[in-house]
Write a protein that holds these residues in place. Sequence first.
Motif, PDB file in Angstrom:
ATOM      1  N   VAL A  90       0.651  -1.154   0.012  1.00 26.38           N
ATOM      2  CA  VAL A  90       0.153   0.035   0.247  1.00 26.38           C
ATOM      3  C   VAL A  90       0.903   1.171   0.194  1.00 26.38           C
ATOM      4  CG1 VAL A  90      -1.659   1.086   1.002  1.00 26.38           C
ATOM      5  CG2 VAL A  90      -1.547  -1.326   1.239  1.00 26.38           C
ATOM      6  N   ASP A  91       0.919   2.002  -1.072  1.00 25.40           N
ATOM      7  CA  ASP A  91       1.410   3.420  -1.220  1.00 25.40           C
ATOM      8  C   ASP A  91       1.065   4.263  -0.157  1.00 25.40           C
ATOM      9  OD1 ASP A  91      -0.206   4.905  -2.377  1.00 25.40           O
ATOM     10  OD2 ASP A  91       0.398   4.555  -4.449  1.00 25.40           O
ATOM     11  N   SER A  92       1.772   5.525  -0.389  1.00 26.34           N
ATOM     12  CA  SER A  92       1.553   6.812   0.863  1.00 26.34           C
ATOM     13  C   SER A  92       0.307   7.208   0.507  1.00 26.34           C
ATOM     14  CB  SER A  92       2.706   7.637   0.427  1.00 26.34           C
ATOM     15  OG  SER A  92       2.803   8.123  -0.643  1.00 26.34           O
ATOM     16  N   LYS A  93      -0.437   7.030  -0.611  1.00 29.83           N
ATOM     17  CA  LYS A  93      -1.734   7.505  -1.265  1.00 29.83           C
ATOM     18  C   LYS A  93      -2.682   6.584  -0.748  1.00 29.83           C
ATOM     19  CE  LYS A  93       0.149  10.626  -4.814  1.00 29.83           C
ATOM     20  NZ  LYS A  93      -0.081  10.730  -6.092  1.00 29.83           N
ATOM     21  N   GLY A  94      -2.439   5.442  -0.181  1.00 32.83           N
ATOM     22  CA  GLY A  94      -3.299   4.310  -0.087  1.00 32.83           C
ATOM     23  C   GLY A  94      -3.589   3.456  -1.303  1.00 32.83           C
ATOM     24  N   LEU A  95      -3.110   3.311  -1.963  1.00 34.42           N
ATOM     25  CA  LEU A  95      -3.316   2.694  -3.314  1.00 34.42           C
ATOM     26  C   LEU A  95      -2.497   1.535  -3.315  1.00 34.42           C
ATOM     27  CD1 LEU A  95      -3.377   5.700  -6.163  1.00 34.42           C
ATOM     28  CD2 LEU A  95      -5.245   4.486  -4.676  1.00 34.42           C
TER      29      LEU A  95
END
Length: 304
Positions: free
Chosen positions: A68-73
């Motif tokens: 999960v990346d920093s943008k929540g994706l």
Amino acid sequence: MRLGLDIGGTKIEAVVIDKTGEIIYRERCATPRQSYGDFFQAVTDMIAKAMQTVNQPLSVGIGVPGAVDSKGLIKNSNILVLNQQAFTRDLEHALGMPVPVTNDANCFTLSEAMDGSGRGHSVVFGVILGTGCGGGLCIDNRLISGPNACAGEWGHNALPRYHESRDGEVVTCYCGQQNCIESFISGSGLERQYMNHTHQHVSVPHIMQQVELGDADACLLWERYSDQLARALASIVNTLDPDVIVLGGGVSNIDILYSGLQARVAQYVFGKQCHTPIIQARHGDSSGVRGAAWLGAQQASENQ
């Protein structure tokens, strides 16, 4: 009660564990890969079925291939329809409750740290030697993720002390880098090296049968693989010096893997000593889904 889902490229597994870690419910289904909508529906259906069957309040945690990346994706998932989707947000909206989502190797590590082979140790590094080469880090039973959501992703560091004469030709990994550890010490990495040496495309179990029979090519490749694994693990010891390293995945089930491994690692550790236990996972293939359940329980406890 704790519900965990382990989402893989071919199947989704759900289990409910009680406070002692006993599994009281288990369900599996095929992973839909045609569209994100079908995939999401399958996940929510699995959760709803577990909640209805157990008929008690459940925390929920989920392990996925990818991160999960920093943008929540979701990123780097082999379930292509999941990439760039706000899976966590969508789940929390649908369920009306917090749902932690993390990498499947992280779930494996948390499971083994909580009540597996890493239990009782402060710093646990978990390794999955399967089709790929995942990793995770737990400190005092808490996962360490990091600002880039890639803590423990040792498989995409370059193989330490690489030399073409002993490790074979340069390999370009799917991630775009060259000579990633995963390209050598994963199960598929071992199969690739064997094929390049013998021109035979065979499975890891077949290679190990040949090793047991004393086949010269298989023994040579196994010796190379064991040395590569030792170099890779030594890099973890030199960087983190964990209290224990726990191995999972298909390759971890090979008994001779552990024969002399600690001594091999010591050859490449600063100071030429290695006191770090390197042991097989206690919960085997169930570690990922158990870890997801423990993750959900921790999140629920923190929100109380």
